[in-house]
Design a protein around this motif. Structure first.
Motif: not given
Length: 357
Positions: A39-53
């Motif tokens: 989802s775009d929510r997951v993409v936001r976590r990638w972009l913010s660095g919240q999900t690093r890998w």
């Protein structure tokens, strides 16, 4: 600061967060045979660095979408990949339709007795009904409706009561999945009124149990209880030694009655009763009914969540084998309900686990 490399790549590709999520999901589908759930929510976590890998499959899909995928020519080898459950469903559907065509072709090759003619029509109807069920399980409802029309016509030509029951009972289940309880009740009534339900209580029991599951959608609590009572009583009257089609005895037993009861009570909003029936079902399933066990476990998770026991529900959902399209659809619904009922760290953790699955 976030993930600057991904932010730059997104800008270079001219993609919004929503469009990136769509493209990654499409890439995952090309690789695995089933759509991704980014989802775009997951993409936001990638972009913010919240999900690093991200999960390896997600990383590979990202690289493909952004033009950064470079497989190592020494280690990359094309290999035969087993078909996914989503791919197996269309192949099962196609194989069943091919067998139906073969049975009908035999009918055209010369004269035959009425008994043989009806047997060929019955075989063709059974195959098309299997294609209908495969399409329903694969969430291809328009295709399933088309298969029903053909299966019903062939079943009528055969005069085989067991096949007629199967075809109309399947249609009732199809309409239940579509959220059309009035149509579902009408179709299931056709099955329940066939003479085979008077001759064989096991057919009557299945008709009543599926009726209960449909009545759950209407919130008819008394009707659900009454239908389940009839299903139980008819099953107790059924002679276990009586010869029946394997397609019935292979799946329908007391465990399936409890599972359909869990479905009915879930739809009716009676979550504690749904949980009790799901537990009862899981203790009775025969070992070969792997898919049925997964479906019932997903129902158990929904019942626990309906009682606001979010942690227990997530633990149950995490134990489900979600390889089957129908089970994945059920867990998608579970995920949406979890977000509504228990937003926060528990939901975030589950969503990340689920989208990576």
């Amino acid at each position: 600061m976030g993930n600057r490399a991904l932010q730059a790549a997104l800008g270079d590709a001219g993609l919004t967060q929503e469009k990136l999520a769509e493209a990654v999901n499409s890439a995952i589908e090309r690789m695995t045979g089933r759509p991704g759930r980014i989802s775009d929510r997951v993409v936001r976590r990638w972009l913010s660095g919240q999900t690093r890998w991200p999960h390896p499959l997600q990383r590979r899909a990202l690289a493909m979408v952004l033009g950064r995928y470079r497989p190592n020519s020494d280690s990359f080898r094309r290999r035969a990949v087993p078909p996914s459950p989503l791919q197996r469903r269309p192949s099962t559907e196609a194989a069943a339709l091919a067998l139906a065509d073969e049975a009908l072709a035999l009918r055209q090759r010369g004269s035959c007795s009425q008994r043989v003619r009806r047997a060929l029509y019955a075989a063709a109807a059974a195959c098309v009904s299997s294609a209908m069920w495969a399409a329903t399980d694969g969430r291809r409802f328009d295709a399933a409706l088309g298969h029903h029309q053909r299966a019903a016509s062939l079943a009528q030509e055969s005069g085989d009561q067991a096949i007629l029951f199967r075809v109309w009972s399947h249609k009732g289940s199809l309409y239940r999945h579509l959220g059309r309880p009035v149509d579902a009740l009408d179709a299931n009534d056709v099955a329940r009124r066939l003479s085979i339900t008077r001759r064989d209580p096991l057919f009557a029991s299945l008709g009543h149990a599926r009726h209960a599951a449909i009545l759950g959608l209407t919130r008819d609590k008394a009707g659900v209880d009454r239908a389940l009572g009839c299903a139980r009583e008819a099953m107790l009257r059924a002679d276990p030694g009586e010869g029946r089609p394997v397609r019935l005895t292979a799946f329908y037993d007391e465990a399936e009655v409890h599972s359909l009861a869990a479905t009915a009570y879930l739809a009716a909003g009676r979550h504690a009763e749904a949980e009790a029936r799901a537990h009862a079902s899981l203790t009775l399933f025969r070992p070969h009914l792997v898919r049925s066990r997964a479906i019932t476990t997903a129902r158990l998770a929904r019942a626990q969540l309906g009682q606001r026991e979010a942690e227990r529900a997530v633990a149950t959902a995490a134990s489900v084998d979600a390889a089957h399209p129908r089970v994945r659809s059920m867990l998608d619904s579970f995920t949406r309900d979890l977000r509504r009922i228990a937003p926060g760290p528990l939901y975030d953790s589950w969503e990340q686990q689920w989208t990576a699955a």
